[in-house]
Design an enzyme around this catalytic site. Structure first.
Site, PDB file in Angstrom:
ATOM      1  N   HIS A 206       3.237   9.066  -6.650  1.00  0.00           N
ATOM      2  CA  HIS A 206       4.141  10.205  -6.697  1.00  0.00           C
ATOM      3  C   HIS A 206       4.954  10.205  -7.992  1.00  0.00           C
ATOM      4  O   HIS A 206       5.124  11.244  -8.648  1.00  0.00           O
ATOM      5  CB  HIS A 206       5.076  10.168  -5.483  1.00  0.00           C
ATOM      6  CG  HIS A 206       5.878  11.410  -5.301  1.00  0.00           C
ATOM      7  ND1 HIS A 206       7.033  11.459  -4.554  1.00  0.00           N
ATOM      8  CD2 HIS A 206       5.706  12.665  -5.782  1.00  0.00           C
ATOM      9  CE1 HIS A 206       7.529  12.683  -4.567  1.00  0.00           C
ATOM     10  NE2 HIS A 206       6.749  13.441  -5.315  1.00  0.00           N
TER      11      HIS A 206
ATOM     12  N   HIS B  54       1.616   4.562  -2.880  1.00  0.00           N
ATOM     13  CA  HIS B  54       1.785   6.019  -2.786  1.00  0.00           C
ATOM     14  C   HIS B  54       3.045   6.461  -3.530  1.00  0.00           C
ATOM     15  O   HIS B  54       3.050   7.522  -4.170  1.00  0.00           O
ATOM     16  CB  HIS B  54       1.882   6.442  -1.322  1.00  0.00           C
ATOM     17  CG  HIS B  54       0.582   6.360  -0.585  1.00  0.00           C
ATOM     18  ND1 HIS B  54      -0.586   6.926  -1.051  1.00  0.00           N
ATOM     19  CD2 HIS B  54       0.262   5.773   0.607  1.00  0.00           C
ATOM     20  CE1 HIS B  54      -1.565   6.704  -0.196  1.00  0.00           C
ATOM     21  NE2 HIS B  54      -1.083   6.002   0.823  1.00  0.00           N
TER      22      HIS B  54
ATOM     23  N   HIS C  67       0.835  -1.208   0.000  1.00  0.00           N
ATOM     24  CA  HIS C  67       0.000   0.000   0.000  1.00  0.00           C
ATOM     25  C   HIS C  67       0.866   1.253   0.000  1.00  0.00           C
ATOM     26  O   HIS C  67       0.606   2.197  -0.768  1.00  0.00           O
ATOM     27  CB  HIS C  67      -0.916  -0.001   1.217  1.00  0.00           C
ATOM     28  CG  HIS C  67      -1.679   1.274   1.401  1.00  0.00           C
ATOM     29  ND1 HIS C  67      -2.880   1.520   0.772  1.00  0.00           N
ATOM     30  CD2 HIS C  67      -1.401   2.395   2.129  1.00  0.00           C
ATOM     31  CE1 HIS C  67      -3.311   2.728   1.098  1.00  0.00           C
ATOM     32  NE2 HIS C  67      -2.434   3.277   1.920  1.00  0.00           N
ATOM     33  N   GLU C  68       1.891   1.274   0.844  1.00  0.00           N
ATOM     34  CA  GLU C  68       2.777   2.436   0.886  1.00  0.00           C
ATOM     35  C   GLU C  68       3.543   2.588  -0.422  1.00  0.00           C
ATOM     36  O   GLU C  68       3.799   3.703  -0.876  1.00  0.00           O
ATOM     37  CB  GLU C  68       3.742   2.326   2.065  1.00  0.00           C
ATOM     38  CG  GLU C  68       3.060   2.274   3.428  1.00  0.00           C
ATOM     39  CD  GLU C  68       2.071   3.394   3.647  1.00  0.00           C
ATOM     40  OE1 GLU C  68       2.284   4.507   3.116  1.00  0.00           O
ATOM     41  OE2 GLU C  68       1.075   3.175   4.355  1.00  0.00           O
TER      42      GLU C  68
END
Length: 232
Positions: free
Chosen positions: A110, A106, A102-103
């Site tokens: 980006h 991100h 999940h991270e």
């Protein structure tokens, strides 16, 4: 609004918001605890999964760090650092791998200039200021004889927190969607494990929904209490 003398019925909105947040938090903890006991078939740690996903996605300028705490995982877009908590970094469970993915979602957002993520990042400074001075401004307005200018300005500043929460929702849901695809495409998790990962990430997403709902209810309370007041 009072049900009886001395009781402010709008407190019910705060109570409802708190209950929603506590229920979502309890659901996440229970779900994570369940899948934290299930070892991923691949046998890799959360940190190893994150590194594999980042490389698979063509991202080589994001570092992975260990941060203390439980479920304190986050991606720092300003420094391009993916920080994984004690329960994720070295753990080999389905839950740990899911959170790490999940991270990474991100980080991929980006790298691809995902608009909602960029919007959320740009909002952080003004939201921090608004969150700091909104309540003092409202309280000052009350002490100055219900100065509606100060009170309404405080409510507007508080509403920025609501807007921030709403912008956060698509960012988090999109990161989870990306994570599930990446976990499948990289072979880090098997198909049945991906279903388990979806359960973990859905529980995590509900905490953001609960947070947004709670903040909206707080804003509604402020509007009910002060929105219709006028200066004498």
């Amino acid at each position: 609004m009072p049900f009886f003398y001395g009781f402010d019925a709008t407190y019910l909105l705060v109570i409802v918001g708190a209950v929603i947040c506590m229920a979502a938090s309890a659901k996440l903890k229970a779900t994570y605890a369940k899948y934290a006991k299930i070892r991923a078939v691949s046998g890799i740690t959360g940190a190893e999964a994150a590194e594999k996903i980042l490389r698979y996605s063509g991202i080589y300028d994001v570092s992975i760090e260990h941060v203390s705490g439980d479920l304190t995982d986050h991606y720092d877009p300003s420094n391009k650092v993916l920080r994984l908590s004690d329960t994720t970094y070295g753990a080999r469970s389905v839950a740990a791998v899911s959170v790490a993915a999940h991270e990474c979602g991100h980080a991929v957002q980006h790298a691809q200039n995902y608009v909602p993520l960029n919007l959320r990042k740009s909002m952080v400074p003004i939201v921090n200021i608004g969150s700091t001075i909104s309540w003092p401004m409202i309280i000052l307005g009350i002490f100055l004889g219900y100065n509606t200018t100060l009170i309404h300005l405080g409510i507007i500043l508080f509403s920025l927190a609501v807007l921030f929460q709403l912008v956060t929702l698509p960012v988090e849901f999109n990161a989870s969607s990306r994570a599930l695809v990446l976990l499948k495409d990289t072979g880090i998790l098997h198909m049945d494990e991906v279903k388990s990962a979806r359960t973990v990430l859905t529980a995590a997403a509900l905490t953001y929904v609960a947070g947004a709902a709670s903040t909206i209810l707080q804003l509604l309370r402020l509007v009910i209490l002060f929105g219709g007041r006028n200066d004498d």
